[in-house]
Write a protein that holds these residues in place. Sequence first.
Motif, mmCIF file in Angstrom:
data_model
loop_
_atom_site.group_PDB
_atom_site.id
_atom_site.type_symbol
_atom_site.label_atom_id
_atom_site.label_comp_id
_atom_site.label_asym_id
_atom_site.label_seq_id
_atom_site.Cartn_x
_atom_site.Cartn_y
_atom_site.Cartn_z
ATOM 1 N N SER A 23 0.822 -1.215 0.000
ATOM 2 C CA SER A 23 0.000 0.000 0.000
ATOM 3 C C SER A 23 0.854 1.261 0.000
ATOM 4 N N ARG A 24 2.097 1.147 0.412
ATOM 5 C CA ARG A 24 3.019 2.284 0.432
ATOM 6 C C ARG A 24 3.858 2.366 -0.832
ATOM 7 N N GLY A 25 3.582 1.491 -1.803
ATOM 8 C CA GLY A 25 4.332 1.502 -3.051
ATOM 9 C C GLY A 25 5.645 0.749 -2.993
ATOM 10 N N ILE A 26 5.818 -0.090 -1.974
ATOM 11 C CA ILE A 26 7.045 -0.868 -1.813
ATOM 12 C C ILE A 26 6.865 -2.217 -2.513
ATOM 13 N N VAL A 27 7.828 -2.583 -3.321
ATOM 14 C CA VAL A 27 7.793 -3.863 -4.031
ATOM 15 C C VAL A 27 8.159 -4.975 -3.057
ATOM 16 N N VAL A 28 7.402 -6.068 -3.093
ATOM 17 C CA VAL A 28 7.542 -7.134 -2.104
ATOM 18 C C VAL A 28 7.837 -8.471 -2.767
ATOM 19 N N LEU A 29 8.756 -9.201 -2.171
ATOM 20 C CA LEU A 29 8.998 -10.603 -2.501
ATOM 21 C C LEU A 29 8.519 -11.428 -1.311
ATOM 22 N N GLY A 30 7.493 -12.237 -1.522
ATOM 23 C CA GLY A 30 6.926 -13.042 -0.451
ATOM 24 C C GLY A 30 7.389 -14.483 -0.533
ATOM 25 N N LEU A 31 7.805 -15.021 0.614
ATOM 26 C CA LEU A 31 8.252 -16.408 0.705
ATOM 27 C C LEU A 31 7.397 -17.134 1.727
ATOM 28 N N ALA A 32 6.716 -18.168 1.313
ATOM 29 C CA ALA A 32 5.871 -18.944 2.209
ATOM 30 C C ALA A 32 5.560 -20.276 1.537
ATOM 31 N N ARG A 33 4.995 -21.198 2.305
ATOM 32 C CA ARG A 33 4.626 -22.491 1.723
ATOM 33 C C ARG A 33 3.545 -22.342 0.661
#
Length: 246
Positions: A23-33
Motif C-alpha cells: 500500500s506504500r508503493g514498496i515492491v515485495v517478494l513473499g516467501l511462504a509455503r
Amino acid sequence: MIKAIVTGHSGGLGAALAADLLSRGIVVLGLARRTHAPLGAAHADALQQHALDLSDADALSAWLAGPTLAGFLADASMALLINNAGMLQPVGPCGGQDPMQITAAVQLNLGAPLLLANAFVAASGHCAERRIVHISSGAARNAYAGWGIYCATKAGLDQHARATALDGLPRLRIASLAPGVVDTGMQAEVRASDPTGFPQQARFAALKAEGQLSAPADAARRLVDHLLGDAFGREPTGDLRTLSAA
C-alpha cells in the motif's frame, strides 16, 4: 526504490505486513509455503511470490543459491528483510516433544532467518540502506512452561540481532522486535493448547475474551512505520508497543 522480502506472507501478520508495504508503493517478494492469491491479484506488478517451505533447510539453501534474491534486489536503493514466518509447535514439556516438530521449528523459527539474513546482506551491498527485522516474541525474554522450543528459537533471534549489530556492517540496521499479542492463527492455536502441556493457556484465552489482542493490520502498520523510521535499529531488541518511528 524500496524493496522488501517478507517471509510467511500467506497469512496472519505476514499477510498484513505484505499488504501494508504494498500500500506504500514498496515492491515485495513473499516467501511462504503457499502463495496469497488475493494479494497477488491486487498487486500483480509489485508482488513476487515464491512457494517455499522454509522449514526445509535444503530447499531454502538451494533457493538461496539461485539468482532470485540477488535479481530482486539488483535495482533497490533501500532493501528490507522481514523474518516473520514461525511456528509454535511442539508445545509440551521436554521429553514429550515430537522430534520432527523440534527439527522443523528450529529451522523455521531460527535457521531460516539466519540463512536469509546472511544471503540478504551479501546481496544488498550496493544498497544505500538495508534493514533486517526479526519478528520476535515476549517468549524470547520470558520463559513459559511447555514452550521450550519456541522460547529458545525466539531468544536466538534476539541474540543474532545483538551480535550482528556489533558487526558494524555498513548501511545495515537490524532489530529483533516483539509485536505484542496479535490476533492471528497462532493465537488461536495457543488458546487451543492443552493446559496440561501449556499452563498459561487460560491467560491467553482471557486476552482474546477481553479484546486485548491487536488486529494484524494495526500491528503491521506500527511495525512498518518503525522499520522505515529513523529510530529503527538504535536498539537491537525491543517491543513494538513501546517503540515509535521517530
